[in-house]
Motif scaffolding. Sequence first.
Motif, PDB file in Angstrom:
ATOM      1  N   THR A 156      52.858  24.549  22.961  1.00  0.00           N
ATOM      2  CA  THR A 156      52.080  24.295  21.775  1.00  0.00           C
ATOM      3  C   THR A 156      51.660  22.833  21.828  1.00  0.00           C
ATOM      4  O   THR A 156      52.508  21.960  21.838  1.00  0.00           O
ATOM      5  CB  THR A 156      52.938  24.539  20.523  1.00  0.00           C
ATOM      6  OG1 THR A 156      53.590  25.779  20.682  1.00  0.00           O
ATOM      7  CG2 THR A 156      52.075  24.552  19.295  1.00  0.00           C
ATOM      8  N   SER A 157      50.383  22.600  21.867  1.00  0.00           N
ATOM      9  CA  SER A 157      49.952  21.219  21.998  1.00  0.00           C
ATOM     10  C   SER A 157      49.866  20.556  20.632  1.00  0.00           C
ATOM     11  O   SER A 157      49.757  21.217  19.600  1.00  0.00           O
ATOM     12  CB  SER A 157      48.603  21.167  22.700  1.00  0.00           C
ATOM     13  OG  SER A 157      47.733  22.108  22.135  1.00  0.00           O
ATOM     14  N   THR A 158      49.944  19.252  20.652  1.00  0.00           N
ATOM     15  CA  THR A 158      49.949  18.507  19.408  1.00  0.00           C
ATOM     16  C   THR A 158      48.653  17.718  19.261  1.00  0.00           C
ATOM     17  O   THR A 158      47.900  17.540  20.211  1.00  0.00           O
ATOM     18  CB  THR A 158      51.109  17.510  19.365  1.00  0.00           C
ATOM     19  OG1 THR A 158      50.810  16.426  20.246  1.00  0.00           O
ATOM     20  CG2 THR A 158      52.394  18.168  19.790  1.00  0.00           C
ATOM     21  N   VAL A 187      45.883  16.081  22.004  1.00  0.00           N
ATOM     22  CA  VAL A 187      44.440  16.240  21.905  1.00  0.00           C
ATOM     23  C   VAL A 187      43.784  14.865  21.898  1.00  0.00           C
ATOM     24  O   VAL A 187      42.829  14.593  22.636  1.00  0.00           O
ATOM     25  CB  VAL A 187      44.050  16.998  20.619  1.00  0.00           C
ATOM     26  CG1 VAL A 187      42.543  16.982  20.419  1.00  0.00           C
ATOM     27  CG2 VAL A 187      44.571  18.418  20.657  1.00  0.00           C
ATOM     28  N   ILE A 196      40.201  20.453  22.251  1.00  0.00           N
ATOM     29  CA  ILE A 196      40.935  21.385  21.389  1.00  0.00           C
ATOM     30  C   ILE A 196      40.885  22.781  21.973  1.00  0.00           C
ATOM     31  O   ILE A 196      41.880  23.504  22.012  1.00  0.00           O
ATOM     32  CB  ILE A 196      40.337  21.388  19.963  1.00  0.00           C
ATOM     33  CG1 ILE A 196      40.771  20.125  19.230  1.00  0.00           C
ATOM     34  CG2 ILE A 196      40.757  22.625  19.202  1.00  0.00           C
ATOM     35  CD1 ILE A 196      40.290  20.052  17.803  1.00  0.00           C
ATOM     36  N   LEU A 224      42.961  22.942  25.296  1.00  0.00           N
ATOM     37  CA  LEU A 224      44.413  22.926  25.065  1.00  0.00           C
ATOM     38  C   LEU A 224      44.858  24.045  24.130  1.00  0.00           C
ATOM     39  O   LEU A 224      46.044  24.233  23.904  1.00  0.00           O
ATOM     40  CB  LEU A 224      44.811  21.571  24.465  1.00  0.00           C
ATOM     41  CG  LEU A 224      45.278  20.512  25.451  1.00  0.00           C
ATOM     42  CD1 LEU A 224      44.312  20.408  26.619  1.00  0.00           C
ATOM     43  CD2 LEU A 224      45.405  19.162  24.751  1.00  0.00           C
ATOM     44  N   TYR A 251      44.621  24.087  21.019  1.00  0.00           N
ATOM     45  CA  TYR A 251      45.392  23.404  19.984  1.00  0.00           C
ATOM     46  C   TYR A 251      45.254  24.082  18.623  1.00  0.00           C
ATOM     47  O   TYR A 251      44.158  24.435  18.195  1.00  0.00           O
ATOM     48  CB  TYR A 251      44.927  21.948  19.862  1.00  0.00           C
ATOM     49  CG  TYR A 251      45.430  21.282  18.611  1.00  0.00           C
ATOM     50  CD1 TYR A 251      46.750  20.879  18.510  1.00  0.00           C
ATOM     51  CD2 TYR A 251      44.586  21.091  17.528  1.00  0.00           C
ATOM     52  CE1 TYR A 251      47.222  20.292  17.353  1.00  0.00           C
ATOM     53  CE2 TYR A 251      45.057  20.495  16.362  1.00  0.00           C
ATOM     54  CZ  TYR A 251      46.379  20.104  16.281  1.00  0.00           C
ATOM     55  OH  TYR A 251      46.838  19.528  15.131  1.00  0.00           O
TER      56      TYR A 251
END
Lengths: 342, 342
Positions: A14-16, A20, A53, A56, A58
């Motif tokens: 899970t990207s933050t 980003v 975004i 990733l 996101y």
Amino acid sequence: MSPERFMKNVESSTSTLYQVASAAGVSPATVSRFLNGTAKVSEDKRRTIERVIDELNYKPNRLAQSLKIGSTRTIGVLTQSLESGYFNRAMVGIEDAVKAAGYALLIMSGHWHADEEAERVELLIGRRVDGVAILTGNMSDQQILDFSKRVPIVAFGRDVQGARTHGFCLDNYRGACEAVEYLIAQGHRRIAHIAGPDDHRDARARLAGYHDTLARHRIEADPRLVVAGDFSESGGLLALNGLLAANLRFTAIFAANDLTAYGARLALYRRNIRVPEDISLVGFDDLESSMYTTPPLTTVRQPLYDAGIGIGRRMLAMLAHEQPEGEVPQLSLIVRESVRLL
Amino acid sequence: MSPERFMKNVESSTSTLYQVASAAGVSPATVSRFLNGTAKVSEDKRRTIERVIDELNYKPNRLAQSLKIGSTRTIGVLTQSLESGYFNRAMVGIEDAVKAAGYALLIMSGHWHADEEAERVELLIGRRVDGVAILTGNMSDQQILDFSKRVPIVAFGRDVQGARTHGFCLDNYRGACEAVEYLIAQGHRRIAHIAGPDDHRDARARLAGYHDTLARHRIEADPRLVVAGDFSESGGLLALNGLLAANLRFTAIFAANDLTAYGARLALYRRNIRVPEDISLVGFDDLESSMYTTPPLTTVRQPLYDAGIGIGRRMLAMLAHEQPEGEVPQLSLIVRESVRLL
DNA sequence: TTGAAAGCGTTACCAC
DNA sequence: GTGGTAACGCTTTCAA
């Protein structure tokens, strides 16, 4: 491709927002502004941010947002049973009313047990819901008022009021009056009543409506004709068996709710007593299935969906620091085929 | 008492762990340790902390905890309808299975619409639920698999499997076979079937069970005897009206679910066709109210509560990184009074 | 046994 | 417009 690299793609990373930001070569603040439209972001940054975004995949972490913002955009609902068609109809109304405003529902059930109800509300508050909707229940008004110091409350089926507590009820008394009026208009005089639990506000209101309407028509009330039920089918069945065993004369039954009526209906069926030819029957609630019983049940409709909408709207008003208001939807008699003209 | 002081007592001041710490003259770490039993705390500090917590009416902020911990202790449930007795029974099972472990349910409904379902799951994940339980629905298996890259999933009523996806179904086919077997054993040969939506997995399984059982008994299947329903009462009513209008001969009806059976029952009632004397009827699901229809409905019970328990347990297993396992509860025919021995 | 401090993933204030 | 950075309320190293 090295194994490590491969893992990176597979893991549920899970990207933050930070990731980003750095991947897009801008500050986290800018990404945040882009996401929330809080301020203008130049066209080119905007574009790269959008792209990153996407790459990733996101998705904002609502938890972190809520912590920062101080609002979870969640409203807690204390219901009494997840399996009650009655409560769930209201729930749908609540959800419909608040979802456009971006609120979700966190539902817990108290099973008509004051302690459990309080415990659930405590959990709801612990999870920082923005408000809680209480659907009837057995907590004391004081408990509700106490909770309302911590969170705004709208209480349905209770007439508690306070600074941050807004309660409203449907007029069960009038509904009951209408039902009995109708029976009387159809020529019935000996009307039995299968009551609900006597510690239940609505049950008492319905019983009062029954008594008062009889009285208003100067019909002598035979106390043996009102028997105890418990709002369930089995309660209705038992109650009617008792009534029948007592060998009392009556031509109609006013059941405290539809489930009770279903039970009564079965008791009648078992003894080959026809509805409505031999005995008339009217319920209360107008559950989904009451249109499909045999015969279709004449009953008092509780506008639960509308009530739910009302609950939701009032909650929204409170959250916006406005005065909650709105009509209280009316009960209405739904005439179907379970009552005979005498 | 000054106005300011007064306000302080009245406001819904949610106190924080820091406030507790400083009021108790210890570090936040110590308070945290006391709260979670993470480490020994000396008796005297313990006592003052306890007292201060009480005075300040401190309750931990689950949001902050979750953010830090990386777990919300919440499992998301994607149901299809908040008003379905069918789904809600399973929901109660899920809740009972997970609540002892400290999990709460976050429920959203997808209304049998793939797009809406995906949107809801997205919301659930956004709120960082630890896992999601999907109750049937119309999403594709691939969509589910994709979601499972982000969160562990147990899917009920779907036979999708994956690294972090565990699906299981009840054996609707066998249930249908049992129902039809029973009808045949009672001497019925001309058996109509009111089917469910043909894009619905369970509906197809039930239809297949119907066909195969007839075939196994070398009973010629009259294609005109299977009519379309939609799992609702009105669908059942309409279907049966059609069947009756076609003037076909049949002695029994196997309805794809109980609601359909209710509708069919009413259609029969309207034409003064008795159940079971003239026509026998069997349903599927065993809804709460099927015990109280007139006559009480013979039907195939879906052990939804147990299925819910199974869903919950499997979820817990996945969250503990164990292999989810467990029996699949069996359907069983509940013989009541809507079928006649021919 | 205890405290200081870093950090969970955001938002928003304050500069520039 | 944009970046730096301090919070939001908690847990958990790391040291002492």
